[in-house]
Write an enzyme that holds these catalytic residues in place. Sequence first.
Site, PDB file in Angstrom:
ATOM      1  N   GLN A 101      -0.509  -7.736   4.287  1.00 28.94           N
ATOM      2  CA  GLN A 101      -0.371  -6.771   5.380  1.00 28.94           C
ATOM      3  C   GLN A 101      -1.694  -6.026   5.561  1.00 28.94           C
ATOM      4  OE1 GLN A 101       3.726  -4.604   4.913  1.00 28.94           O
ATOM      5  NE2 GLN A 101       3.170  -5.462   2.931  1.00 28.94           N
ATOM      6  N   HIS A 119      -0.929  -8.363   9.668  1.00 29.12           N
ATOM      7  CA  HIS A 119      -1.213  -7.212  10.529  1.00 29.12           C
ATOM      8  C   HIS A 119      -2.620  -7.236  11.120  1.00 29.12           C
ATOM      9  CE1 HIS A 119       2.301  -4.867   8.449  1.00 29.12           C
ATOM     10  NE2 HIS A 119       2.705  -5.778   9.295  1.00 29.12           N
ATOM     11  N   CYS A 144      -8.709 -14.149  30.397  1.00 24.65           N
ATOM     12  CA  CYS A 144     -10.168 -14.145  30.229  1.00 24.65           C
ATOM     13  C   CYS A 144     -10.571 -15.195  29.184  1.00 24.65           C
ATOM     14  CB  CYS A 144     -10.603 -12.749  29.784  1.00 24.65           C
ATOM     15  SG  CYS A 144     -12.331 -12.690  29.318  1.00 24.65           S
ATOM     16  N   ALA A 261      -2.308  -2.891  -9.774  1.00 26.48           N
ATOM     17  CA  ALA A 261      -2.603  -4.319  -9.572  1.00 26.48           C
ATOM     18  C   ALA A 261      -3.855  -4.757 -10.326  1.00 26.48           C
ATOM     19  CB  ALA A 261      -2.773  -4.583  -8.074  1.00 26.48           C
TER      20      ALA A 261
HETATM   21  P1  OAD Z   1       2.208   1.710   1.776  1.00 27.71           P
HETATM   22  O1  OAD Z   1       1.188   2.776   1.806  1.00 27.71           O
HETATM   23  O2  OAD Z   1       3.480   1.948   2.510  1.00 27.71           O
HETATM   24  O3  OAD Z   1       2.598   1.367   0.277  1.00 27.71           O
HETATM   25  C1  OAD Z   1       1.617   1.200  -0.704  1.00 27.71           C
HETATM   26  C2  OAD Z   1       2.283   0.800  -2.004  1.00 27.71           C
HETATM   27  O4  OAD Z   1       1.256   0.525  -2.947  1.00 27.71           O
HETATM   28  C3  OAD Z   1       3.177   1.882  -2.607  1.00 27.71           C
HETATM   29  O5  OAD Z   1       4.432   1.317  -2.969  1.00 27.71           O
HETATM   30  C4  OAD Z   1       2.395   2.319  -3.857  1.00 27.71           C
HETATM   31  O6  OAD Z   1       3.248   2.701  -4.930  1.00 27.71           O
HETATM   32  C5  OAD Z   1       1.639   1.048  -4.191  1.00 27.71           C
HETATM   33  N1  OAD Z   1       0.392   1.260  -4.970  1.00 27.71           N
HETATM   34  C6  OAD Z   1      -0.428   2.329  -4.998  1.00 27.71           C
HETATM   35  N2  OAD Z   1      -1.471   2.105  -5.817  1.00 27.71           N
HETATM   36  C7  OAD Z   1      -1.306   0.854  -6.320  1.00 27.71           C
HETATM   37  C8  OAD Z   1      -2.066   0.038  -7.220  1.00 27.71           C
HETATM   38  N3  OAD Z   1      -3.198   0.465  -7.779  1.00 27.71           N
HETATM   39  N4  OAD Z   1      -1.588  -1.201  -7.516  1.00 27.71           N
HETATM   40  C9  OAD Z   1      -0.430  -1.652  -6.952  1.00 27.71           C
HETATM   41  N5  OAD Z   1       0.309  -0.925  -6.097  1.00 27.71           N
HETATM   42  C10 OAD Z   1      -0.118   0.312  -5.787  1.00 27.71           C
HETATM   43  O7  OAD Z   1       1.480   0.375   2.257  1.00 27.71           O
HETATM   44  P2  OAD Z   1       2.128  -0.984   2.837  1.00 27.71           P
HETATM   45  O8  OAD Z   1       3.398  -1.297   2.161  1.00 27.71           O
HETATM   46  O9  OAD Z   1       1.041  -1.977   2.815  1.00 27.71           O
HETATM   47  O10 OAD Z   1       0.895  -1.351   9.015  1.00 27.71           O
HETATM   48  O11 OAD Z   1       2.434  -0.552   4.317  1.00 27.71           O
HETATM   49  C11 OAD Z   1       2.853  -1.531   5.222  1.00 27.71           C
HETATM   50  C12 OAD Z   1       2.272  -1.279   6.580  1.00 27.71           C
HETATM   51  O12 OAD Z   1       2.515   0.069   6.955  1.00 27.71           O
HETATM   52  C13 OAD Z   1       0.767  -1.411   6.654  1.00 27.71           C
HETATM   53  O13 OAD Z   1       0.315  -2.740   6.803  1.00 27.71           O
HETATM   54  C14 OAD Z   1       0.461  -0.609   7.878  1.00 27.71           C
HETATM   55  C15 OAD Z   1       1.344   0.598   7.633  1.00 27.71           C
HETATM   56  O14 OAD Z   1       1.775   1.255   8.757  1.00 27.71           O
HETATM   57  C16 OAD Z   1       0.147  -1.419  10.086  1.00 27.71           C
HETATM   58  O15 OAD Z   1      -0.901  -0.839  10.184  1.00 27.71           O
HETATM   59  C17 OAD Z   1       0.730  -2.302  11.135  1.00 27.71           C
END
Ligand code: OAD
Length: 275
Positions: A101, A119, A144, A261
């Site tokens: 994502q 995304h 275009c 991670a």
């Molecule tokens: P989030 O910010 O919602 O979630 C991030 C996750 O990473 C959380 O569950 C944290 O606990 C975890 N996390 C934090 N630090 C970490 C580490 N060092 N190792 C592993 N995990 C860790 O991000 P996404 O789930 O990616 O969409 O959010 C999904 C989408 O929401 C994004 O792609 C974006 C956003 O709106 C768009 O922009 C379309």
Amino acid sequence: MLVSTSIIGRLQQAEQIAVFTGAGMSAESGIPTFRDRFEGLWAKYDPMTVATPAAFQANPQFVWDWHVQLADTVRKAVPNPGHRAVAQLQEAVKRVTVITQNVDNLHQAAGSKDVLELHGNLFRLKSFVDEDAIFLSELRPFICHVCDGYAVGSVDSYAGKEDLENIDLVAGPIPRCPGCESLLRPSVVWFGEMLDPSILERAISAVDQCDALICIGSSLEVEPAASMPFQALKRGALVIEVNPTPTELSDRADASLLGPAGEILPALLREVWSR
Ligand code: OAD
């Protein structure tokens, strides 16, 4: 030991692994996640004002500048040991598909080959298609040949795709498509927009064929991406989660590895594949 002997055995036998990643994957590279309560991007900015087509329509320069600021942070970031472990998995497993994502290029920078960007990508630009203006225009719309977006009016037939590729997401007035003059925007998926159907289809097919899925650093709050690890579970694939904070998947996954991670993935790689 991170995982049980039976899980080690199933991972060693897996011929197809889907690696599903979210913002947490890049957190240790210095890129903020979205939903961290204090430092998350959505804790500091209302996504409706920076990440929707309506926001761009209302205030395009503000939305452009916000993405420029994000791009400046992302440009400074380098892959962390977690990204490198994901790339190394390719050497141990017949087929690895990375479904991300993230829009930051860090999987590719680490050497991952089969990366599906659900995304989009912050560093590719495309035209902003104002559907209302196209619909209401008395001129005939065309596609275009430079930006592949709908446009009306005139087009520069001498301009080519390479002219668009040479334009960067940098501070200053918003650039326009060299072909049709539409305003440009980052090629990321904003709220309310559809995912690229061909990428989505390839991701679904990887989830439907994988023997194991490793879900890393996603809060699993945004559909349709969020359903993918659950779909793999439903099919009976082995599902492992890596995240310092439990999610809805944690209790249902075959293993929930609570930790960052950048530490867990290299350790998992050593434990399972360097025997
Ligand atoms: P989030 O910010 O919602 O979630 C991030 C996750 O990473 C959380 O569950 C944290 O606990 C975890 N996390 C934090 N630090 C970490 C580490 N060092 N190792 C592993 N995990 C860790 O991000 P996404 O789930 O990616 O969409 O959010 C999904 C989408 O929401 C994004 O792609 C974006 C956003 O709106 C768009 O922009 C379309």
